[in-house]
Scaffold this active site. Structure first.
Site, PDB file in Angstrom:
ATOM      1  N   HIS A 125       0.699  -1.301  -0.074  1.00 37.09           N
ATOM      2  CA  HIS A 125      -0.040  -0.035   0.028  1.00 37.09           C
ATOM      3  C   HIS A 125       0.799   1.291  -0.036  1.00 37.09           C
ATOM      4  CE1 HIS A 125      -3.610  -2.385   1.595  1.00 37.09           C
ATOM      5  NE2 HIS A 125      -3.611  -2.520   0.286  1.00 37.09           N
ATOM      6  N   CYS A 136       5.531   6.955 -14.517  1.00 32.80           N
ATOM      7  CA  CYS A 136       6.633   5.961 -14.658  1.00 32.80           C
ATOM      8  C   CYS A 136       6.874   5.112 -13.335  1.00 32.80           C
ATOM      9  CB  CYS A 136       7.923   6.523 -15.217  1.00 32.80           C
ATOM     10  SG  CYS A 136       8.938   7.611 -14.013  1.00 32.80           S
ATOM     11  N   ALA A 237      -3.851 -11.755  16.730  1.00 31.45           N
ATOM     12  CA  ALA A 237      -4.485 -11.398  18.248  1.00 31.45           C
ATOM     13  C   ALA A 237      -5.894 -12.336  18.260  1.00 31.45           C
ATOM     14  CB  ALA A 237      -4.686 -10.050  18.455  1.00 31.45           C
TER      15      ALA A 237
HETATM   16 ZN   LIG Z   1       8.064   9.476 -14.217  1.00 31.63          ZN
END
Ligand SMILES: [Zn+2]
Length: 272
Positions: A125, A136, A237
């Site tokens: 994440h 990119c 847990a």
């Molecule tokens: Zn870039």
């Protein structure tokens, strides 16, 4: 409990390619709030959650405004630089150092695995200490851009030094696709491993939650019999949907910061 710890240590020592998935349960033991627990950020502040659902759209529609808002408001997680890795993080780093654990795939954005010494980490994440180019996917350290100065000089958003694309936080916002490089590598790991530790996550957030389910579906044939190709061990847990659906082989119930160091201790005794 002690028996299960011994069993996990033995399974790890006998494995040839172990990986670990980690979630919020590992970070809460370092004092970082979770989002959906009883005193989670969204539980206590549904309005913040509603706004969070709009963040990615805001970035796409008006990246300058996205950055102005980000820099002008305090982090929901608090100051992550003041939080320290806990013994659970260190235990996973130690297993990697011993060559047993190959990869950490984490839902946490707090960089604590890296700070504990883990080298091969996939931030599923994103990472709060990185920036990412929308076009990119080049990652930059936060310190590589003087965001405050860009803000003061009215020069937001930051632009990528490779392709000129708009740069966002590396954190994956709601409704934002998982960066394709990380998604791809994580799937490859789930296809390759013969042992998967699942620590501090109830594995209900998709597509992350697919990883143990994909691993579970893999099988091997030996002498005309079909066996599961992967051992899946939970450290959490409480029981999770993975426990209840029989996706994990067994659960070691408790705090990751206590159980993982015990597993490392047992591994050490086994390897002599
Ligand atoms: Zn870039």
């Amino acid at each position: 409990m002690e028996e299960l710890i011994e069993r996990a240590a033995r399974d790890l020592v006998n494995s040839s390619y172990s990986i670990v998935l980690t979630g919020a349960g590992m970070s809460t033991e370092s004092g970082i709030p979770d989002f959906r627990g009883p005193s989670g950020i969204w539980t206590k502040n549904p309005e913040a959650e509603r706004r969070a659902y709009e963040t990615y759209h805001k970035f796409l529609a008006d990246p300058k405004e996205y950055w102005v808002e980000r820099l002008g408001s305090p982090s929901l997680l608090g100051d992550l630089t003041t939080m320290a890795p806990n013994p659970g993080h260190s235990a996973l780093a130690e297993l990697e150092k011993q060559g047993i654990l190959k990869t950490v795939i984490t839902q946490n954005i707090d960089n604590l695995h890296q700070r504990a010494g883990s080298k091969d980490v996939l931030d599923y994440h994103g990472n709060a200490f990185k920036l990412r180019c929308k076009d990119c996917s080049t990652r930059y350290g936060l310190e590589e851009y003087d965001l405050k100065r860009l803000w003061e000089e009215g020069k937001l958003p930051p632009f990528c030094r490779h392709c000129g694309g708009v740069v966002k936080s590396d954190i994956v916002h709601f409704r934002e696709p998982i960066p394709s490089d990380v998604a791809h590598q994580s799937l490859e790991e789930a296809w390759r491993c013969d042992l998967m530790l699942v620590c501090g996550t109830s594995a209900v957030v998709y597509p992350f939650a697919e990883l143990p389910r994909i691993a579970r579906q893999r099988s091997v044939d030996k002498a005309g019999q079909t066996y599961s190709a992967v051992m899946i061990i939970e450290v959490n847990a409480e029981p999770t949907p993975l426990t209840e659906a029989g996706i994990s082989d067994y659960l070691i119930q408790g705090k990751t910061g206590e159980i993982l160091p015990k597993i490392v201790g047992a591994v050490g005794r086994m390897k002599g």
